[in-house]
Design a protein around this motif. Structure first.
Motif, PDB file in Angstrom:
ATOM      1  N   LEU A  65     -88.958 -22.828  -2.375  1.00 34.54           N
ATOM      2  CA  LEU A  65     -87.707 -22.268  -2.898  1.00 34.54           C
ATOM      3  C   LEU A  65     -86.758 -23.376  -3.334  1.00 34.54           C
ATOM      4  O   LEU A  65     -86.115 -23.288  -4.378  1.00 34.54           O
ATOM      5  N   VAL A  66     -86.657 -24.429  -2.514  1.00 33.19           N
ATOM      6  CA  VAL A  66     -85.730 -25.527  -2.824  1.00 33.19           C
ATOM      7  C   VAL A  66     -86.166 -26.231  -4.109  1.00 33.19           C
ATOM      8  O   VAL A  66     -85.358 -26.480  -5.008  1.00 33.19           O
ATOM      9  N   VAL A 111     -81.347 -14.515  -9.368  1.00 28.88           N
ATOM     10  CA  VAL A 111     -81.214 -15.862  -8.793  1.00 28.88           C
ATOM     11  C   VAL A 111     -82.553 -16.547  -8.566  1.00 28.88           C
ATOM     12  O   VAL A 111     -82.578 -17.755  -8.338  1.00 28.88           O
ATOM     13  N   LEU A 112     -83.658 -15.787  -8.596  1.00 23.88           N
ATOM     14  CA  LEU A 112     -84.959 -16.369  -8.282  1.00 23.88           C
ATOM     15  C   LEU A 112     -85.889 -16.348  -9.490  1.00 23.88           C
ATOM     16  O   LEU A 112     -85.886 -15.386 -10.267  1.00 23.88           O
ATOM     17  N   ALA A 124     -81.854 -21.598   7.653  1.00 22.75           N
ATOM     18  CA  ALA A 124     -81.234 -21.707   6.327  1.00 22.75           C
ATOM     19  C   ALA A 124     -79.752 -22.028   6.461  1.00 22.75           C
ATOM     20  O   ALA A 124     -79.202 -22.834   5.698  1.00 22.75           O
ATOM     21  N   PHE A 139     -80.143  -9.522   5.197  1.00 24.04           N
ATOM     22  CA  PHE A 139     -81.374 -10.256   5.456  1.00 24.04           C
ATOM     23  C   PHE A 139     -81.729 -10.294   6.937  1.00 24.04           C
ATOM     24  O   PHE A 139     -82.802 -10.746   7.324  1.00 24.04           O
ATOM     25  N   GLU A 193     -91.154 -16.906  -7.174  1.00 22.24           N
ATOM     26  CA  GLU A 193     -90.495 -16.757  -5.882  1.00 22.24           C
ATOM     27  C   GLU A 193     -90.187 -15.286  -5.589  1.00 22.24           C
ATOM     28  O   GLU A 193     -90.177 -14.862  -4.439  1.00 22.24           O
ATOM     29  N   GLU A 208     -91.343 -13.291  -2.316  1.00 22.95           N
ATOM     30  CA  GLU A 208     -90.400 -12.466  -1.561  1.00 22.95           C
ATOM     31  C   GLU A 208     -90.902 -11.029  -1.472  1.00 22.95           C
ATOM     32  O   GLU A 208     -90.725 -10.354  -0.449  1.00 22.95           O
ATOM     33  N   PHE A 266     -82.585  -5.630  -7.965  1.00 22.84           N
ATOM     34  CA  PHE A 266     -82.403  -6.918  -7.309  1.00 22.84           C
ATOM     35  C   PHE A 266     -81.862  -7.982  -8.262  1.00 22.84           C
ATOM     36  O   PHE A 266     -82.417  -8.224  -9.322  1.00 22.84           O
ATOM     37  N   ALA A 275     -80.582 -24.536  -3.788  1.00 23.26           N
ATOM     38  CA  ALA A 275     -80.622 -24.067  -2.402  1.00 23.26           C
ATOM     39  C   ALA A 275     -79.762 -22.813  -2.219  1.00 23.26           C
ATOM     40  O   ALA A 275     -80.159 -21.867  -1.538  1.00 23.26           O
ATOM     41  N   SER A 276     -78.588 -22.809  -2.839  1.00 23.03           N
ATOM     42  CA  SER A 276     -77.690 -21.651  -2.701  1.00 23.03           C
ATOM     43  C   SER A 276     -78.315 -20.400  -3.291  1.00 23.03           C
ATOM     44  O   SER A 276     -78.274 -19.323  -2.679  1.00 23.03           O
ATOM     45  N   THR A 277     -78.868 -20.511  -4.492  1.00 24.05           N
ATOM     46  CA  THR A 277     -79.462 -19.322  -5.120  1.00 24.05           C
ATOM     47  C   THR A 277     -80.688 -18.857  -4.339  1.00 24.05           C
ATOM     48  O   THR A 277     -80.938 -17.647  -4.232  1.00 24.05           O
ATOM     49  N   ALA A 278     -81.431 -19.789  -3.767  1.00 27.71           N
ATOM     50  CA  ALA A 278     -82.591 -19.398  -2.961  1.00 27.71           C
ATOM     51  C   ALA A 278     -82.156 -18.603  -1.728  1.00 27.71           C
ATOM     52  O   ALA A 278     -82.761 -17.585  -1.386  1.00 27.71           O
ATOM     53  N   VAL A 279     -81.095 -19.047  -1.091  1.00 24.32           N
ATOM     54  CA  VAL A 279     -80.586 -18.343   0.095  1.00 24.32           C
ATOM     55  C   VAL A 279     -80.050 -16.970  -0.287  1.00 24.32           C
ATOM     56  O   VAL A 279     -80.301 -15.979   0.388  1.00 24.32           O
ATOM     57  N   VAL A 280     -79.311 -16.900  -1.393  1.00 25.27           N
ATOM     58  CA  VAL A 280     -78.752 -15.624  -1.842  1.00 25.27           C
ATOM     59  C   VAL A 280     -79.866 -14.638  -2.191  1.00 25.27           C
ATOM     60  O   VAL A 280     -79.729 -13.434  -2.005  1.00 25.27           O
ATOM     61  N   GLY A 281     -80.999 -15.153  -2.642  1.00 28.59           N
ATOM     62  CA  GLY A 281     -82.091 -14.266  -3.042  1.00 28.59           C
ATOM     63  C   GLY A 281     -82.998 -13.858  -1.893  1.00 28.59           C
ATOM     64  O   GLY A 281     -83.588 -12.778  -1.930  1.00 28.59           O
ATOM     65  N   THR A 282     -83.129 -14.714  -0.873  1.00 29.71           N
ATOM     66  CA  THR A 282     -84.136 -14.449   0.158  1.00 29.71           C
ATOM     67  C   THR A 282     -83.629 -14.530   1.586  1.00 29.71           C
ATOM     68  O   THR A 282     -84.326 -14.101   2.501  1.00 29.71           O
ATOM     69  N   GLY A 283     -82.451 -15.122   1.795  1.00 28.26           N
ATOM     70  CA  GLY A 283     -81.971 -15.295   3.156  1.00 28.26           C
ATOM     71  C   GLY A 283     -82.715 -16.370   3.931  1.00 28.26           C
ATOM     72  O   GLY A 283     -82.660 -16.423   5.165  1.00 28.26           O
ATOM     73  N   ARG A 284     -83.412 -17.241   3.238  1.00 26.09           N
ATOM     74  CA  ARG A 284     -84.177 -18.305   3.908  1.00 26.09           C
ATOM     75  C   ARG A 284     -84.296 -19.501   2.976  1.00 26.09           C
ATOM     76  O   ARG A 284     -83.914 -19.413   1.802  1.00 26.09           O
ATOM     77  N   LEU A 285     -84.793 -20.625   3.502  1.00 27.97           N
ATOM     78  CA  LEU A 285     -85.088 -21.793   2.674  1.00 27.97           C
ATOM     79  C   LEU A 285     -86.476 -22.314   3.040  1.00 27.97           C
ATOM     80  O   LEU A 285     -86.776 -22.536   4.206  1.00 27.97           O
TER      81      LEU A 285
END
Lengths: 284, 160
Positions: B30-31, A49-50, A270, A261, A54, A58, A198, B16-26
């Motif tokens: 990331l956005v 997803v990243l 978030a 998380f 990024e 992370e 991941f 935004a959704s994929t960023a949250v799914v990957g890191t748990g933050r924004l």
């Protein structure tokens, strides 16, 4: 002032606050001989997803010194990131491949030319070594490693013994360990590897590898794997490796990774941003 | 909302959704990264929209893009679930299975759009939407092949 406008303001403020509370460290380790790595990471574009840059940020947040980008039989994500110049020197990012075949999966760490998935395991490992890379058996449970010769097992550099799949599935953990122990009888330097595999949702570095290195560099990392100077970690505080290596790693341990998380300020910010975005979508 | 704004909103939701799914933050990085990276999705949707509408009519396309709501809400709900669940990785299969909801709702929304906005008969609307969905999921399948290496997996399933 419409509800949608207010939601937009809330979203922007939440993201701004999330940015201000985010301080990933990219300074690099100083004077350490123990590094933490994740050698099975998927990026976008691909089934992660990243994007790579990024993932690098992370990795810094999660206390990782090195990550390998292992998309399935292609490396578009790494090439794109490098072409854009978005990859910093640290944490170390190693372009790699998850060699995905019908009989096995293998993390080909440090390859720039993709390995043909139609090759048998021994020829694939030889091709990885020819590029200066190392070959790690990826999640070698019985149903996903069905076509591997004894010669290939002798050529492997590492094997995943820690992987998120074993959470709540003890038999899978036993299979990974059995593969590792069996292969070690013919390959004594086989490195125990912990990887998060991941893609998203399961945090980066949930399972990880600690490496005892002579130098903090890509070459030092690959050398540590070749020489079996690794300790596989996770899930939780589980450590797998030679006693001497485990002892050396204990002094450097970061705290065990929680399966999710966690509920930090960043999490709630978030969530607020996501809910605000949801309001905008509903009112669209 | 205008066509371009709507397309930008779709890209933002995915980013935004994929960023949250990957890191748990924004964060802004990331956005912006996610939005730009996934902006190819609304562009592909634009092409398939022209296929559905059979003309590059801005007003009609604007209405077409209003059918994004189901998928956008599914992505945002998934992102929220990742944030609040103690072990989101463990619930991944269940979360993925819920995609059947936006699949069905989007097809129904597209059919309603064809009948109400394009003035098509029920049968014509079904044919158009059927073709649109075939093209859409063919593109999805092509991306899946690129992303997960489908061919060796298929060979593994059929036992070579």
């Amino acid at each position: 002032m419409t509800v949608r406008f207010i939601a937009g303001i809330v979203f922007a403020l939440a993201v701004m606050a999330g940015t201000l509370t985010d301080r990933p460290s990219k300074a690099g380790p100083v004077g350490t001989t123990v590094l933490a790595g994740d050698f099975h990471v998927h990026a976008a574009p691909g089934d992660g997803v990243l994007p790579v840059w990024e993932i690098q940020s992370e990795a810094a947040r999660r206390g990782l010194d090195v990550v390998a980008i292992t998309n399935h039989n292609q490396n578009a994500a790494t090439r794109m990131a490098r072409a854009l110049g978005f990859v910093d020197p640290y944490p170390i990012v190693i372009p790699s491949q998850e060699l995905t075949t019908s009989g096995f999966h293998m993390a080909a760490i440090g390859v720039s030319e993709m390995i043909d998935w139609r090759l048998p395991a021994s020829a694939a490992i030889a091709a990885i070594h020819a590029q200066g890379g190392v070959a790690i058996a990826a999640h070698p449970i019985q149903k996903s490693w069905v076509d591997v010769s004894a010669a290939a097992l002798r050529m492997l550099d590492g094997s995943e013994v820690s992987h998120p799949m074993i959470r709540g599935h003890a038999p899978l953990g036993a299979e990974l360990l059995a593969f590792f122990q069996h292969t070690r009888t013919v390959n004594p330097d086989l490195a125990p590897i912990g990887s998060s595999d991941f893609h998203g949702a399961t945090p980066l570095g949930l399972c990880r590898t600690y490496l005892i290195v002579d130098e903090v560099s890509r070459a030092g990392v690959l050398d540590a794997i070749r020489r079996g100077r690794t300790v596989a970690s996770g899930p939780g505080d589980r450590l797998v490796g030679d006693d001497a290596h485990v002892e050396a790693v204990r002094a450097h341990l970061r705290r065990p990774q929680a399966p999710g998380f966690g509920y930090t300020v960043s999490t709630w910010l978030a969530l607020g941003a996501i809910l605000a975005l949801g309001v905008i979508v509903v009112l669209d | 909302m205008h066509l371009v704004s709507r397309m930008a909103l779709i890209a933002l939701v995915i980013g935004a959704s994929t960023a949250v799914v990957g890191t748990g933050r924004l964060t802004w990085s990331l956005v912006v990264s996610g939005t730009l990276l996934w902006s190819v999705v609304p562009l592909l949707q634009l092409l398939s929209g022209v296929l559905l509408i059979r003309r590059a009519d801005r007003q009609a396309l604007d209405g077409y893009f209003s059918t994004h709501r189901s998928w956008s809400m599914w992505l945002l709900a998934g992102a929220a679930a990742v944030l609040v669940l103690p072990d989101p990785g463990g619930a991944l299969m269940f979360l993925a299975a819920t995609a059947v909801v936006p699949i069905i709702l989007t097809a129904r929304a597209l059919a309603a759009f064809c009948r109400d906005s394009l003035g098509l008969s029920r049968a014509s609307a079904r044919r158009r939407v059927g073709l649109h969905q075939v093209v859409t999921y063919a593109v999805v399948l092509a991306y899946a092949d690129f992303a997960v290496a489908l061919m060796p997996r298929i060979l593994a399933l059929v036992g070579k």
